[in-house]
Design an enzyme around this catalytic site. Structure first.
Site, PDB file in Angstrom:
ATOM      1  CG  ASP A   1     -13.102  -5.899   5.624  1.00 31.84           C
ATOM      2  OD1 ASP A   1     -12.756  -5.243   6.625  1.00 31.84           O
ATOM      3  OD2 ASP A   1     -13.646  -5.397   4.622  1.00 31.84           O
TER       4      ASP A   1
ATOM      5  CG  ASP B   1      -7.430  -3.935   3.735  1.00 30.20           C
ATOM      6  OD1 ASP B   1      -8.491  -3.839   4.377  1.00 30.20           O
ATOM      7  OD2 ASP B   1      -7.192  -3.265   2.714  1.00 30.20           O
TER       8      ASP B   1
ATOM      9  CE  LYS C   1       0.261 -17.481  -2.020  1.00 31.51           C
ATOM     10  NZ  LYS C   1      -0.644 -18.642  -1.895  1.00 31.51           N
TER      11      LYS C   1
ATOM     12  CE1 TYR D   1      -3.268  -2.711   0.011  1.00 33.78           C
ATOM     13  CE2 TYR D   1      -3.945  -2.064   2.200  1.00 33.78           C
ATOM     14  CZ  TYR D   1      -4.119  -2.852   1.086  1.00 33.78           C
ATOM     15  OH  TYR D   1      -5.131  -3.767   1.051  1.00 33.78           O
TER      16      TYR D   1
ATOM     17  CG  ASP E   1      -3.082 -19.806   0.057  1.00 40.11           C
ATOM     18  OD1 ASP E   1      -2.289 -19.636   1.011  1.00 40.11           O
ATOM     19  OD2 ASP E   1      -2.807 -20.546  -0.905  1.00 40.11           O
TER      20      ASP E   1
END
Ligand code: NAD
Length: 354
Positions: free
Chosen positions: A249, A245, A189, A138, A221
């Site tokens: 959620d 992020d 990851k 980001y 994942d």
């Protein structure tokens, strides 16, 4: 307690007004609370031509804590990126050095049926997601759009984490785990990304300083899958900005509604920005139906982390529990047949319970 209050856009002003009622009630009891309001996000752009106006920055820097509603709205979607509401958020996080984002996902017994998962999977769920907030893809440079030699256009971003960025957030994660069940899962990851391989190496190194904490690593994942398969296996999840992020959620739905989830973003000295995890919900803005509990619970986190007032934090959390026990619900958490109340009435109910 000098608090900068930044309602922002959409439902922001409605939900922050309820959290302010709680702060005012505490002030009436004698707590020395000062609140000063300023603009951020789309309203900052409307009023001052900047999603993070200089006056807001000055106020935020001079305050002990910031209470924020949410930013964003359809009318700003066509603005150039530096003027978009979300830039206000990124800039305040970066400007205040808020690198540690804490998002608890806690299932209240009263809301166990509001979860999208079976009650037995989420009953008693209590996870803390710690997301690194000022690094990663980001913020990485270079980024943008470019033309390839063959004439095709390409969008690109850069993912990177420095050793110090990983170390400081890992320390926060292990310290939180020490105060909880001493189980920390670092999510990355590392099978594909070099940034993640490095993340894993540094987290493993920091773990040596916390031998009582049980550290595990999980690919993002798999973590996304495990969160809906068996979420209670987690205690503290430590992860980078983009993965955090998305996972936080996802975790929000385990609790029944994104309208229940508070968050804290802390700097190295526990100065913090407190905000609900959800956005500005333009689809329900101005209708007095938004759930203010995530924002009120953010005030509880503010009392706990910035002001070290654990008893007050627990009183606010208990007041929310009591309100739910009384069957008081906003639309997003109401079960069939339950009476629904509006945003302002929910704020009043929590203050009464407090
Ligand atoms: P959102 O979180 O605003 O809304 C998602 C859904 O959840 C909507 O249906 C909304 O009505 C509902 N919802 C959200 N908060 C609620 C609450 N308190 N009570 C009841 N229902 C609630 O996400 P979105 O729709 O993807 O984004 C809307 C805008 O918010 C966009 O401009 C986006 O950029 C912005 N946004 C801001 C933040 C932030 O300020 N931290 C975070 C996410 C999105």
């Amino acid at each position: 307690m000098k608090i900068a209050v930044l309602p922002g856009d959409g439902i922001g002003s409605e939900i922050v007004a309820q959290a302010a009622k709680v702060l005012e009630a505490l002030r009436r009891e004698g707590l020395k609370i000062e609140m000063e309001y300023a603009h951020i996000g789309g309203v900052g752009y409307d009023v001052a031509g900047d999603p993070f106006p200089a006056a807001t920055e000055k106020l935020a820097l001079a305050s002990d804590a910031v209470l924020l509603g949410a930013v964003g709205g359809y009318q700003y979607d066509t603005l150039p990126r530096p003027m978009r509401p979300e830039q206000g958020l990124l800039r305040i996080r970066q400007g205040l050095g808020l690198f540690a984002n804490l998002r608890p996902a806690l299932v209240y017994p009263e809301l166990v049926n509001a979860s999208s998962l079976k009650p037995e999977l989420v009953s008693g769920l209590d996870i803390m997601i710690l997301r690194e907030l000022t690094g990663d893809i980001y913020f990485g440079q270079p980024r943008g759009m470019r033309q390839l030699p063959n004439g095709e256009r390409q969008g690109f971003d850069t993912m990177h984490y420095s050793e110090s960025e990983i170390r400081r957030v890992a320390h926060v994660g292990f310290k939180i785990a020490m105060k909880r069940n001493k189980i920390l899962c670092s999510v990355d990851k590392a099978n594909v990304l070099d940034t993640s391989m490095f993340w894993r190496e540094i987290v493993t190194d920091v773990a040596k300083e916390y031998p009582q904490v049980e550290l595990s690593h999980m690919y993002v994942d798999n973590a996304a899958m495990q969160l809906v398969r068996a979420p209670k296996q987690f205690d503290v999840i430590l992860t980078g900005n983009i993965f955090g992020d998305i996972l936080s959620d996802e975790a929000s739905m385990l609790t029944g509604s994104i309208g229940m989830l508070p968050s804290a973003s802390l700097d190295a000295n526990n100065k913090g920005l407190y905000e609900p995890c959800h956005g500005s919900a333009p689809d329900i803005a101005g209708k007095n139906i938004a759930n203010p509990l995530a924002t009120i619970l953010s005030v509880a986190m503010m009392m706990r982390y910035t002001f070290a007032q654990e008893d007050i934090a627990q009183r606010i959390e208990t007041a929310v529990r009591k309100t739910l026990q009384q069957g008081v619900r906003t639309a997003d958490i109401a079960e069939a047949g339950m009476q629904k109340i509006g945003t302002a009435a929910m704020g009043d109910a929590v203050v009464a319970a407090l």
